[in-house]
Design a protein around this motif. Structure first.
Motif, short mmCIF file in Angstrom:
data_model
loop_
_atom_site.label_atom_id
_atom_site.label_comp_id
_atom_site.label_asym_id
_atom_site.label_seq_id
_atom_site.Cartn_x
_atom_site.Cartn_y
_atom_site.Cartn_z
N VAL A 127 8.48 3.20 -1.30
CA VAL A 127 7.32 4.02 -0.96
C VAL A 127 7.63 5.47 -1.33
O VAL A 127 8.69 5.98 -0.95
CB VAL A 127 7.00 3.90 0.56
N CYS A 128 6.74 6.07 -2.09
CA CYS A 128 6.83 7.52 -2.32
C CYS A 128 5.53 8.00 -2.95
O CYS A 128 4.65 7.18 -3.25
CB CYS A 128 8.06 7.90 -3.14
N THR A 129 5.39 9.28 -3.13
CA THR A 129 4.11 9.81 -3.61
C THR A 129 3.93 9.50 -5.09
O THR A 129 4.90 9.44 -5.86
CB THR A 129 4.06 11.33 -3.40
N SER A 130 2.65 9.34 -5.50
CA SER A 130 2.40 8.89 -6.87
C SER A 130 2.73 9.95 -7.91
O SER A 130 2.81 9.64 -9.10
CB SER A 130 0.96 8.41 -7.02
N ASP A 131 2.95 11.21 -7.48
CA ASP A 131 3.32 12.22 -8.50
C ASP A 131 4.74 11.98 -9.02
O ASP A 131 5.21 12.68 -9.91
CB ASP A 131 3.15 13.65 -7.97
N MET A 132 5.42 10.98 -8.45
CA MET A 132 6.77 10.65 -8.93
C MET A 132 6.73 9.70 -10.13
O MET A 132 7.76 9.40 -10.73
CB MET A 132 7.60 10.01 -7.82
N ILE A 133 5.55 9.19 -10.48
CA ILE A 133 5.46 8.24 -11.61
C ILE A 133 5.96 8.93 -12.89
O ILE A 133 5.58 10.07 -13.18
CB ILE A 133 4.01 7.70 -11.76
N GLY A 134 6.83 8.25 -13.59
CA GLY A 134 7.41 8.80 -14.82
C GLY A 134 8.74 9.49 -14.58
O GLY A 134 9.42 9.86 -15.55
N GLU B 9 0.84 -1.20 0.00
CA GLU B 9 0.00 0.00 0.00
C GLU B 9 0.88 1.25 0.00
O GLU B 9 1.86 1.33 0.75
CB GLU B 9 -0.91 -0.01 1.23
N GLY B 10 0.56 2.18 -0.87
CA GLY B 10 1.35 3.42 -0.96
C GLY B 10 2.68 3.18 -1.66
O GLY B 10 3.51 4.08 -1.76
N GLY B 11 2.88 1.95 -2.13
CA GLY B 11 4.17 1.62 -2.74
C GLY B 11 4.17 1.88 -4.24
O GLY B 11 3.12 1.89 -4.88
N LEU B 12 5.34 2.11 -4.76
CA LEU B 12 5.49 2.28 -6.21
C LEU B 12 6.53 1.27 -6.68
O LEU B 12 7.31 0.74 -5.89
CB LEU B 12 5.95 3.70 -6.53
N THR B 13 6.51 1.07 -7.98
CA THR B 13 7.44 0.09 -8.51
C THR B 13 8.05 0.59 -9.83
O THR B 13 7.44 1.39 -10.54
CB THR B 13 6.72 -1.27 -8.68
#
Ligand code: SAM
Ligand code: SF4
Length: 429
Positions: free
Chosen positions: A402-409, A386-390
């Protein structure tokens, strides 16, 4: 290659006014893009079309594309009830015409013809599997005829795209926000374009290493390439990786077996000694190049001694990951005429033994990343945390953090804090 084909099929259909849906049950047209490298994949097609035929809803148009379509052609209509059109591996550009003809009852629709000379290789942004990562075919087909393999029959002879066209596409992708390109083909390093356009001024012994340098010069942030054929894998490729920051530190070099006797029977064109010399060169690089491979167990005539040579080779190479396959006889290939003399149980035993050795090595190898900082392209939310990115590192490791989804890309620095069997966990620094 199949993902890349599917992306282009969607692009072509969208241009002709079709809308894509993930929901098979509501689709008016269902297309199966098939693979026939192993028998299992082929069996799946038979089951899936059967499900559609037996469901209660009105039957959609069913098309079969890809390798099974190319190899079976019109016989698929007899073999699988419910198939409306069959389109070969080079006919993907004519998919909309096949649907129109089916709807107009201009049956049977089977097109196994050649690719159009002006075929459009581009993919619309929305149909790429990721907005930030693009697959770019640079060579199609295969001339190698490894004795177990169906690909030369299903995908035809090698044809390379001109470097000028590849570079043009990379520039366009970069302008559109793509941060990582994967140059793809059955054997990318057998790349041999019809002329030098786009390669002028770039050094290297092979056209492929010159192409790598030409693509690197576009300034795109990350370049990966797969698959490399061992016989054609030379130092100039490693040198290109070492001298260009944006050429990623990952090489996929399928070995198939640790026994030179089995390699000769497979007609791979390399002995195990020659393969290991290439591995030594890659491993000696200051760039810490990750190494992955494919292996087949239970090829006809593979003895326990041959298999143990494969186990030893896996121990020596310390692959970052390995796809291990049980030999699957493919009708039409030269090896199909050989007795499939390793029993299914024995294939399974060898598979499990090799998998255990690989898993152990992999776990040890991955520990080298602990407390290191890796550059990760943030791709999507992680499915399990949860709250994780990959995302993937330059060495093509799957990294969760784990970090905020605005970091995608974005490309971020991640410090590795935990090592699991197939992936790494970390925190942004
Ligand atoms: N061109 C690549 C190369 O030469 O390494 C690989 C292409 S093939 C589609 C992917 C992998 O499928 C091969 O590396 C091989 O390990 C596996 N494969 C191909 N034919 C197979 C067969 N008949 N049985 C089991 N595995 C097979
Ligand atoms: Fe198949 Fe060999 Fe060609 Fe790879 S190089 S696609 S294994 S024939």
């Amino acid at each position: 290659m199949n993902v890349s084909d599917s992306e282009r099929i969607s692009t072509t259909l969208a241009k002709r006014g079709y809308e894509m849906t993930e929901d098979e049950s509501s689709a008016d047209v269902v297309i199966f893009n098939t693979c026939s490298v192993r028998e299992k994949a082929e069996q799946k097609l038979y089951t899936r079309v059967g499900h559609i035929r037996h469901s209660d809803r009105p039957k959609p148009v069913v098309g079969v594309m890809g390798c099974v379509a190319q190899l079976e052609g019109e016989t698929l209509f007899k073999k699988i009830e419910g198939v409306d059109f069959v389109l070969g591996t080079q006919a993907v550009g004519r998919v909309a015409d096949a649907i129109s003809r089916t709807l107009a009852h201009d049956l049977p629709v089977a097109d196994l013809g050649d690719r159009e000379a002006n075929y459009d290789w581009t993919v619309a942004d929305v149909y790429r599997h990721s907005p930030y990562i693009a697959f770019l075919p640079i060579i199609e087909g295969c001339n190698k005829f490894c004795t177990y393999c169906i690909v030369p029959f299903s995908r035809g002879r090698e044809r390379s795209l001109l470097a000028s066209e590849i570079v043009r596409q990379v520039r366009e992708l970069r302008r559109g926000g793509v941060r990582e390109v994967h140059l793809i083909g059955q054997n990318v390093n057998s790349y041999k374009p019809g002329d030098d356009s786009g390669l002028e001024g770039f050094e290297g012994r092979s056209p492929f290493s010159r192409l790598l340098r030409a693509v690197a010069a576009t300034g795109i942030e990350r370049i990966k390439f797969t698959t490399s054929f061992p016989r054609d894998f030379n130092d100039d490729i490693v040198e290109a990786i070492e001298t260009n920051e944006n050429l990623c530190n990952w090489v996929h070099l399928p070995v198939q077996s640790g026994s030179s006797k089995v390699l000769a029977a497979m007609k791979r064109g390399h002995t195990i000694e020659k393969y290991l010399a290439k591995i030594d060169r890659i491993k000696s690089s200051p760039k810490d190049i990750a190494l992955t491979t494919d292996i087949i167990v239970g090829f006809p005539g593979e003895t326990e001694e041959d298999f143990q040579q494969t186990v030893n080779m896996v121990d020596y190479c310390g692959f970052d990951s390995a796809y291990i396959f049980k030999y699957s006889p493919r009708p039409g290939t030269p090896a199909f005429t050989l007795a499939d003399d390793v029993s299914p149980d024995e294939k399974t035993r060898r598979f499990l033994e090799l998998e255990a050795v690989q898993k152990r090595n992999q776990a040890n190898g991955l520990r080298r990343y602990l407390n290191k900082v890796l550059k990760v392209l943030v791709e999507r939310p992680a499915s399990r945390t949860e709250g994780g990115l990959t995302g993937h590192s330059t060495c093509h490791k799957l990294i969760n953090f784990v970090c905020t989804s605005d970091m995608i890309g974005k490309i971020v620095d991640v410090k590795i804090t935990e090592v699991k069997s197939n992936s790494l966990f970390g925190e942004i620094v």
